[in-house]
Motif scaffolding. Sequence first.
Motif, PDB file in Angstrom:
ATOM      1  N   ASP A   1       0.817  -1.209   0.000  1.00  4.68           N
ATOM      2  CA  ASP A   1       0.000   0.000   0.000  1.00  4.68           C
ATOM      3  C   ASP A   1       0.850   1.259   0.000  1.00  4.68           C
ATOM      4  N   SER A   2       2.043   1.162   0.624  1.00  4.09           N
ATOM      5  CA  SER A   2       2.908   2.337   0.713  1.00  4.09           C
ATOM      6  C   SER A   2       4.368   1.907   0.785  1.00  4.09           C
ATOM      7  N   PHE A   3       5.243   2.866   0.488  1.00  2.19           N
ATOM      8  CA  PHE A   3       6.680   2.644   0.588  1.00  2.19           C
ATOM      9  C   PHE A   3       7.273   3.856   1.276  1.00  2.19           C
ATOM     10  N   SER A   4       8.075   3.617   2.300  1.00  2.00           N
ATOM     11  CA  SER A   4       8.633   4.694   3.102  1.00  2.00           C
ATOM     12  C   SER A   4      10.152   4.730   2.969  1.00  2.00           C
ATOM     13  N   VAL A   5      10.693   5.934   2.844  1.00  2.07           N
ATOM     14  CA  VAL A   5      12.139   6.128   2.765  1.00  2.07           C
ATOM     15  C   VAL A   5      12.546   7.065   3.891  1.00  2.07           C
ATOM     16  N   GLY A   6      13.389   6.573   4.779  1.00  5.70           N
ATOM     17  CA  GLY A   6      13.886   7.397   5.873  1.00  5.70           C
ATOM     18  C   GLY A   6      15.070   8.239   5.428  1.00  5.70           C
ATOM     19  N   GLU A   7      15.596   9.011   6.337  1.00  5.76           N
ATOM     20  CA  GLU A   7      16.723   9.897   6.025  1.00  5.76           C
ATOM     21  C   GLU A   7      17.832   9.687   7.042  1.00  5.76           C
ATOM     22  N   ARG A   8      19.021   9.370   6.554  1.00  2.00           N
ATOM     23  CA  ARG A   8      20.199   9.200   7.412  1.00  2.00           C
ATOM     24  C   ARG A   8      21.374   9.883   6.736  1.00  2.00           C
ATOM     25  N   HIS A   9      22.195  10.559   7.517  1.00  2.00           N
ATOM     26  CA  HIS A   9      23.334  11.273   6.942  1.00  2.00           C
ATOM     27  C   HIS A   9      24.673  10.833   7.503  1.00  2.00           C
ATOM     28  N   ALA A  10      24.692  10.067   8.539  1.00  3.45           N
ATOM     29  CA  ALA A  10      25.954   9.663   9.156  1.00  3.45           C
ATOM     30  C   ALA A  10      26.150   8.163   8.957  1.00  3.45           C
ATOM     31  N   GLY A  11      26.549   7.774   7.782  1.00  7.34           N
ATOM     32  CA  GLY A  11      26.772   6.364   7.501  1.00  7.34           C
ATOM     33  C   GLY A  11      26.440   6.036   6.062  1.00  7.34           C
ATOM     34  N   GLU A  12      26.611   4.793   5.718  1.00 10.03           N
ATOM     35  CA  GLU A  12      26.348   4.350   4.355  1.00 10.03           C
ATOM     36  C   GLU A  12      24.906   3.864   4.243  1.00 10.03           C
ATOM     37  N   PHE A  13      24.046   4.733   3.786  1.00  6.14           N
ATOM     38  CA  PHE A  13      22.635   4.410   3.636  1.00  6.14           C
ATOM     39  C   PHE A  13      22.150   4.939   2.303  1.00  6.14           C
ATOM     40  N   ILE A  14      21.220   4.249   1.687  1.00  3.05           N
ATOM     41  CA  ILE A  14      20.660   4.720   0.424  1.00  3.05           C
ATOM     42  C   ILE A  14      19.813   5.969   0.631  1.00  3.05           C
ATOM     43  N   SER A  15      19.387   6.197   1.846  1.00  2.00           N
ATOM     44  CA  SER A  15      18.420   7.261   2.080  1.00  2.00           C
ATOM     45  C   SER A  15      19.028   8.573   2.571  1.00  2.00           C
ATOM     46  N   SER A  16      20.241   8.893   2.150  1.00  2.00           N
ATOM     47  CA  SER A  16      20.770  10.215   2.488  1.00  2.00           C
ATOM     48  C   SER A  16      20.085  11.284   1.637  1.00  2.00           C
ATOM     49  N   SER A  17      19.392  10.868   0.592  1.00  2.00           N
ATOM     50  CA  SER A  17      18.626  11.789  -0.247  1.00  2.00           C
ATOM     51  C   SER A  17      17.256  11.173  -0.556  1.00  2.00           C
ATOM     52  N   PRO A  18      16.378  11.149   0.441  1.00  2.00           N
ATOM     53  CA  PRO A  18      15.079  10.503   0.229  1.00  2.00           C
ATOM     54  C   PRO A  18      14.239  11.163  -0.857  1.00  2.00           C
ATOM     55  N   THR A  19      14.432  12.453  -1.098  1.00  2.00           N
ATOM     56  CA  THR A  19      13.654  13.098  -2.158  1.00  2.00           C
ATOM     57  C   THR A  19      13.993  12.511  -3.520  1.00  2.00           C
ATOM     58  N   THR A  20      15.254  12.199  -3.739  1.00  2.00           N
ATOM     59  CA  THR A  20      15.663  11.595  -5.009  1.00  2.00           C
ATOM     60  C   THR A  20      15.065  10.204  -5.164  1.00  2.00           C
ATOM     61  N   VAL A  21      15.137   9.422  -4.098  1.00  2.00           N
ATOM     62  CA  VAL A  21      14.599   8.059  -4.137  1.00  2.00           C
ATOM     63  C   VAL A  21      13.083   8.088  -4.346  1.00  2.00           C
ATOM     64  N   LEU A  22      12.387   8.943  -3.615  1.00  2.00           N
ATOM     65  CA  LEU A  22      10.927   9.016  -3.744  1.00  2.00           C
ATOM     66  C   LEU A  22      10.502   9.535  -5.115  1.00  2.00           C
ATOM     67  N   ALA A  23      11.238  10.483  -5.673  1.00  2.17           N
ATOM     68  CA  ALA A  23      10.908  10.980  -7.013  1.00  2.17           C
ATOM     69  C   ALA A  23      11.076   9.879  -8.052  1.00  2.17           C
ATOM     70  N   ALA A  24      12.122   9.076  -7.906  1.00  3.55           N
ATOM     71  CA  ALA A  24      12.337   7.964  -8.841  1.00  3.55           C
ATOM     72  C   ALA A  24      11.210   6.942  -8.733  1.00  3.55           C
ATOM     73  N   ILE A  25      10.788   6.651  -7.525  1.00  5.94           N
ATOM     74  CA  ILE A  25       9.684   5.705  -7.331  1.00  5.94           C
ATOM     75  C   ILE A  25       8.386   6.278  -7.893  1.00  5.94           C
ATOM     76  N   ALA A  26       8.164   7.564  -7.678  1.00  3.94           N
ATOM     77  CA  ALA A  26       6.951   8.211  -8.198  1.00  3.94           C
ATOM     78  C   ALA A  26       6.880   8.112  -9.716  1.00  3.94           C
ATOM     79  N   ALA A  27       8.037   8.174 -10.363  1.00  2.26           N
ATOM     80  CA  ALA A  27       8.080   8.158 -11.828  1.00  2.26           C
ATOM     81  C   ALA A  27       7.688   6.810 -12.421  1.00  2.26           C
ATOM     82  N   VAL A  28       7.825   5.737 -11.654  1.00  3.06           N
ATOM     83  CA  VAL A  28       7.572   4.402 -12.220  1.00  3.06           C
ATOM     84  C   VAL A  28       6.412   3.667 -11.546  1.00  3.06           C
TER      85      VAL A  28
END
Length: 87
Positions: A2-29
């Motif tokens: 039903d939904s997909f959530s992307v958190g935000e982390r800046h101190a470490g190796e995480f895909i979600s240091s830029s959740p806006t980019t990830v969410l925009a990519a998901i929105a596009a497809v």
Amino acid sequence: FDSFSVGERHAGEFISSSPTTVLAAIAAVTDRIRLQSGVTVLAVLDPVRVAEDYATIDQLSRGRLELGIGKGHEALQYPLFGLDLAD
């Protein structure tokens, strides 16, 4: 899903240091799944930029975005943005 959530982390190796980019990519497809920011760490970000970026994603996704905002809890992220946790 039903939904997909992307958190935000800046101190470490995480895909979600830029959740806006990830969410925009998901929105596009995707067409129906709700998109959520797990927690947007507003304490280290420019609130106007946050509002603009997420409003844009909400428009691109045709109203499927849900924004979660928090202050964050990792002291390591504050110096990355030139901020002093004591302030």
